[in-house]
Design a protein around this motif. Structure first.
Motif: not given
Ligand code: AMP
Ligand code: GLY
Length: 423
Positions: A407-412, A386-391, A417-419, A351-353
């Motif tokens: 990205v910091s809001k999402i977790s499973w 899974v996701l591409g967080v884009t800004a 991911f690469r920092k 589950i993706i939070n």
């Protein structure tokens, strides 16, 4: 107008989002789509490689425009089939798709037309490829050599081998990694050194329009370490190329390639993606893709200001030169969130939070790739990327800060991911 997008990744989510923003889009369908695409389009349960069923669907549902996301459908001739049935579709026909689906074809094409690319040979078996290595054309035993499978291999068909022994190992292992059909021919290339950059263009067959340059991060690990992936992040920023570099690429590579397409009777309509290396001897082509990149598209399309339907119409009518395509100033960044195990066997079903919290961060779009809904309606992981967080942002730093805040809001469980995207 009703629109059909073919595919199921983050790229297709970004494409659907661009279509959704147009007033001209009425029904928007995506085959097969994913959990995130389901929020902007109606997902249709037809696989991207089921060309006949896709054409049946387009004909039955009054689809005015079909946009093909990925190379597999294009190589199978989806555009040939749609056009045969009088259906309007964006993408090259199978003949043009060979620029991506056969590296031997692409290298031969570049050689025939004097388009700068690495020195190469094409061999019809592993044994002959090893003989080519020993001929000395690729330098001494310690020289790096690039070993490529001819056919489509979802990013797994290229090994940059450091030295002859590693190259022999790569040649012998290629058929097992990518399948014997894709490794039917083996391309060896001299190893180029320089800065890598991607440049994509819209083409109507006669005219082209540039998109902003983009840079991707292919390795799984920070500092560009570990195995290659489909892409762990991208940034788009006009400063990636100086004006002189851009002119050089357009004059030496983009124009000659599109001119060569015409000479070979390839009416290239769609997206042409130039994977480039800026070497001491000028820009050279590493590869062509005949479609939008994934995750390059996520970074590019969030900067698009012009109506995407208008661009598609111009590609179909041959009027691309009359359209002044506008992009937001500044930069964009896409950070890929991947499952545990990727790029090997990925863990799925978690589950993706935090998706809603992430989407509320200003200037951010969260594009879905490997997501699905479980029986209870939760969004769960269903693939490697899974996701591409884009800004978007006024600067690259601003875009990266927004993307990483989301990205910091999402977790499973097992999320990776690469920092260091954009660094
Ligand atoms: P390709 O799918 O052909 O673009 O290759 C995948 C990656 O391998 C590229 O993005 C480069 O990082 C690397 N690569 C491919 N060809 C070469 C080459 N001739 N010299 C150096 N690196 C290469
Ligand atoms: N990100 C590279 C590709 O789409 O081929």
């Amino acid at each position: 107008m009703n629109i059909l997008v073919v595919g199921s990744g983050g790229r297709e989510h970004a494409i659907c989002t661009a279509f959704r923003r147009s007033q001209k889009t009425e029904g928007l369908f995506c085959a097969p789509g994913n959990a995130g695409i389901g929020a902007v389009a109606t997902c249709v349960n037809i696989a991207a490689d089921d060309v006949n069923s896709l054409a049946d669907f387009a004909a039955a549902n009054n689809i005015g425009l079909t946009f093909v996301g990925g190379e597999v459908s294009l190589a199978l001739g989806i555009v040939d089939e749609f056009e045969r049935r009088g259906l309007r579709v964006i993408g090259p026909k199978a003949a043009g798709a060979q620029l991506e689906s056969s590296k031997a074809f692409a290298k031969g094409f570049m050689a025939r037309h004097g388009i700068p690319t690495a020195k190469f040979t094409v061999s019809h078996s592993a044994d002959f490829a090893i003989l080519e290595l020993e001929s000395g054309d690729f330098g001494g035993p310690d020289s790096s050599v690039v070993v490529k499978a001819d056919g489509l291999a979802a990013g797994k068909g290229v090994v940059v081998a450091s030295g002859r022994a590693a190259a022999v190992e790569a040649i012998n292992g290629l058929a097992e990694t990518v399948g014997s059909a894709a490794a039917d021919k083996i391309v060896l290339e001299e190893c180029l050194v320089g800065r890598e950059v991607s440049l994509l263009v819209f083409s109507d067959g006669a005219n082209f329009a540039l998109m902003p340059p983009v840079r991707d991060h292919k390795r799984i690990g920070e500092g560009d370490t570990g195995p290659n992936t489909g892409g762990m992040g991208t940034v788009s920023d006009d400063a990636i190329l100086s004006a002189a570099e851009l002119t050089d690429i357009v004059e030496r590579i983009v124009k000659p390639t599109l001119h060569a397409c015409k000479r070979e009777d390839i009416n290239f309509r769609g997206i042409l993606f130039f994977g480039l290396m800026l070497t001491a001897n000028g820009p050279m082509v590493l590869e062509y893709n005949v479609r939008f990149g994934d995750p390059e598209t996520q970074s590019i399309l969030v900067r698009l200001e012009t109506d995407f339907v208008d661009i598609c119409e111009a590609m179909l009518s041959g009027d691309l030169s009359k359209l002044d395509i506008k992009w937001t100033k500044g930069s964009s960044a896409c950070v890929i969130l991947a499952s545990e195990g990727y790029p090997g066997k990925a863990r799925t079903g978690d589950i993706i939070n935090g998706l809603q919290e992430a989407a509320q961060v200003a200037n951010v779009a969260v594009f879905h790739a490997g997501t699905a809904r479980d029986a209870a309606g939760n969004v769960v992981t269903s693939g490697g990327r899974v996701l591409g967080v884009t800004a978007v942002g006024v600067s690259l730093d601003a875009a990266l800060a927004s993307a990483y805040e989301a990205v910091s809001k999402i977790s499973w469980t097992g999320m990776q991911f690469r920092k260091d995207i954009g660094k």
